[in-house]
Design a protein around this motif. Structure first.
Motif, mmCIF file in Angstrom:
data_model
loop_
_atom_site.group_PDB
_atom_site.id
_atom_site.type_symbol
_atom_site.label_atom_id
_atom_site.label_comp_id
_atom_site.label_asym_id
_atom_site.label_seq_id
_atom_site.Cartn_x
_atom_site.Cartn_y
_atom_site.Cartn_z
ATOM 1 N N THR A 8 0.865 -1.176 0.000
ATOM 2 C CA THR A 8 0.000 0.000 0.000
ATOM 3 C C THR A 8 0.900 1.223 0.000
ATOM 4 N N ASP A 12 -3.248 6.743 3.272
ATOM 5 C CA ASP A 12 -4.047 5.565 3.616
ATOM 6 C C ASP A 12 -5.530 5.859 3.400
ATOM 7 N N ASN A 17 -7.299 -2.458 4.101
ATOM 8 C CA ASN A 17 -7.115 -3.764 4.746
ATOM 9 C C ASN A 17 -8.028 -4.823 4.142
ATOM 10 N N ILE A 20 -6.308 -5.873 1.000
ATOM 11 C CA ILE A 20 -5.164 -6.742 1.315
ATOM 12 C C ILE A 20 -5.659 -8.154 1.617
ATOM 13 N N ARG A 21 -6.677 -8.241 2.442
ATOM 14 C CA ARG A 21 -7.262 -9.538 2.815
ATOM 15 C C ARG A 21 -7.734 -10.301 1.588
ATOM 16 N N VAL A 57 -4.136 -12.075 7.699
ATOM 17 C CA VAL A 57 -5.192 -11.120 7.347
ATOM 18 C C VAL A 57 -6.493 -11.416 8.093
ATOM 19 N N ILE A 60 -9.159 -8.272 9.955
ATOM 20 C CA ILE A 60 -8.721 -6.944 9.505
ATOM 21 C C ILE A 60 -9.718 -6.283 8.562
ATOM 22 N N ARG A 63 -11.016 -3.058 9.903
ATOM 23 C CA ARG A 63 -10.073 -2.070 10.430
ATOM 24 C C ARG A 63 -9.720 -1.004 9.391
ATOM 25 N N THR A 66 -3.971 0.741 7.146
ATOM 26 C CA THR A 66 -3.401 -0.393 6.422
ATOM 27 C C THR A 66 -2.393 -1.119 7.304
ATOM 28 N N ILE A 67 -2.559 -2.419 7.439
ATOM 29 C CA ILE A 67 -1.643 -3.197 8.274
ATOM 30 C C ILE A 67 -0.246 -3.250 7.668
#
Length: 319
Positions: A8, A12, A17, A20-21, A57, A60, A63, A66-67
């Protein structure tokens, strides 16, 4: 394509997230390995990456932020820096890269593609300023954050019979101001795409006052000008009791809405499917409620058309 990298980059946005997951889990479902790259292109150059699994992941999707973290990277803007990045990707056996971010992040993905490294872009930016897609990940959540703030400010504005200017994000794109202003019932919406006159704003305040309304909400996109300066001009002309609220980075945070979670999930899966089909140098987006993809160069060259019809409708409804 057996190993996919994901990062990422840039500002943000709520829903990153979820994206991403979706990339990680769909890639694993199709038998691929996934490496998460921390801190965007900067982390890539510095080899700050690790293999991700299903648990990486877990929990998340709801949330914000970004992790994988995010950052700006001047070094990546140089050809030498990009070559280092490609070298790192190859060192870890990464075959392709998913980049979540805005136009700057997409330009980075394009440069990697030009160097022969396959990359796909997902639109993660609260401004909704990418012309090729109807909506970007994070835009809907941010609108709702602004609407919540408008509601709270209206309560105190009404109690004290005040004018309130609320400055929202959007340097070059007024979508946040427009749609949050419309949904929040603002009397005046000021955006970069439409020229405005302070006298017109003051006349509007006078009109609403004459019909008995003693408080007003003005939504100002940050790219138009300074909210404090505008407030001083209005007070000088009208002697109004006026307050300014600059929402700032509160707009970037918060749990993503259902819309953003679903949009990000669909886009993440499409990105993986494109890479598995051997397609690269593309970006994923949405048009007319359908997930689409197109050439990244074409997407970056498009000019966004401001929604003047909705802008005019907002003016009609705020008489």
């Amino acid at each position: 394509m057996k190993t996919i990298g994901i990062l990422t980059s840039g500002g943000d946005a709520p829903g990153m997230n979820a994206a991403i997951r979706a990339v990680v889990r769909s890639a694993i479902y199709y038998g691929c390995k996934v490496y998460g790259i921390n801190r965007g292109y900067k982390g890539l150059i510095e080899e700050d990456l690790e293999e991700m699994n299903l648990s990486s992941v877990g929990d998340i999707i709801h949330r914000g932020g970004t992790i994988l973290k995010s950052s700006r990277c001047e070094e990546f803007k140089t050809e030498e820096g990009r070559k280092v990045a490609v070298k790192v990707l190859k060192k870890y056996g990464i075959d392709c890269l998913v980049v979540i971010g805005g136009d700057g992040s997409f330009n980075g993905a394009l440069k990697l593609t030009e160097l022969g490294f396959p990359a796909i872009g997902l639109p993660g930016t609260i401004d909704n300023d990418l012309a090729y897609t109807d909506y970007t990940i994070g835009f809907d959540t941010t609108i709702n954050t602004i609407i919540d703030a408008i509601g709270k400010i209206r309560d105190t504005s009404s109690s004290h019979e005040r004018v309130n200017i609320i400055e929202v994000m959007g340097r070059h794109c007024g979508d946040l101001a427009l749609y949050a202003g419309l949904a929040g019932g603002a009397e005046t919406i000021i955006v970069p795409e439409i020229n405005y006159n302070v006298d017109d704003v003051c006349n509007k305040l006078d009109t609403t006052k004459k019909r008995g309304k003693r408080h007003s909400i003005i939504i100002l996109a940050e790219g138009v000008g300074n909210a404090q300066d505008l407030g001083k001009e209005i007070v000088a002309r009208t002697n109004a009791d006026l307050r300014v609220t600059i929402l700032g980075h509160v707009q970037r945070g918060g749990s993503p809405t259902a819309f953003d979670r679903i949009l990000a999930s669909k886009m993440g899966v499409r990105a993986v499917e494109l890479l598995l089909d051997g397609k690269a140098g593309r970006v994923v987006g949405t048009r007319a409620n359908e997930i689409i993809d197109m050439d990244i160069t074409e997407a970056l060259s498009m000019t966004r058309d401001f929604d003047k019809e909705t802008y005019e409708m907002a003016k009609i409804l705020s008489i």
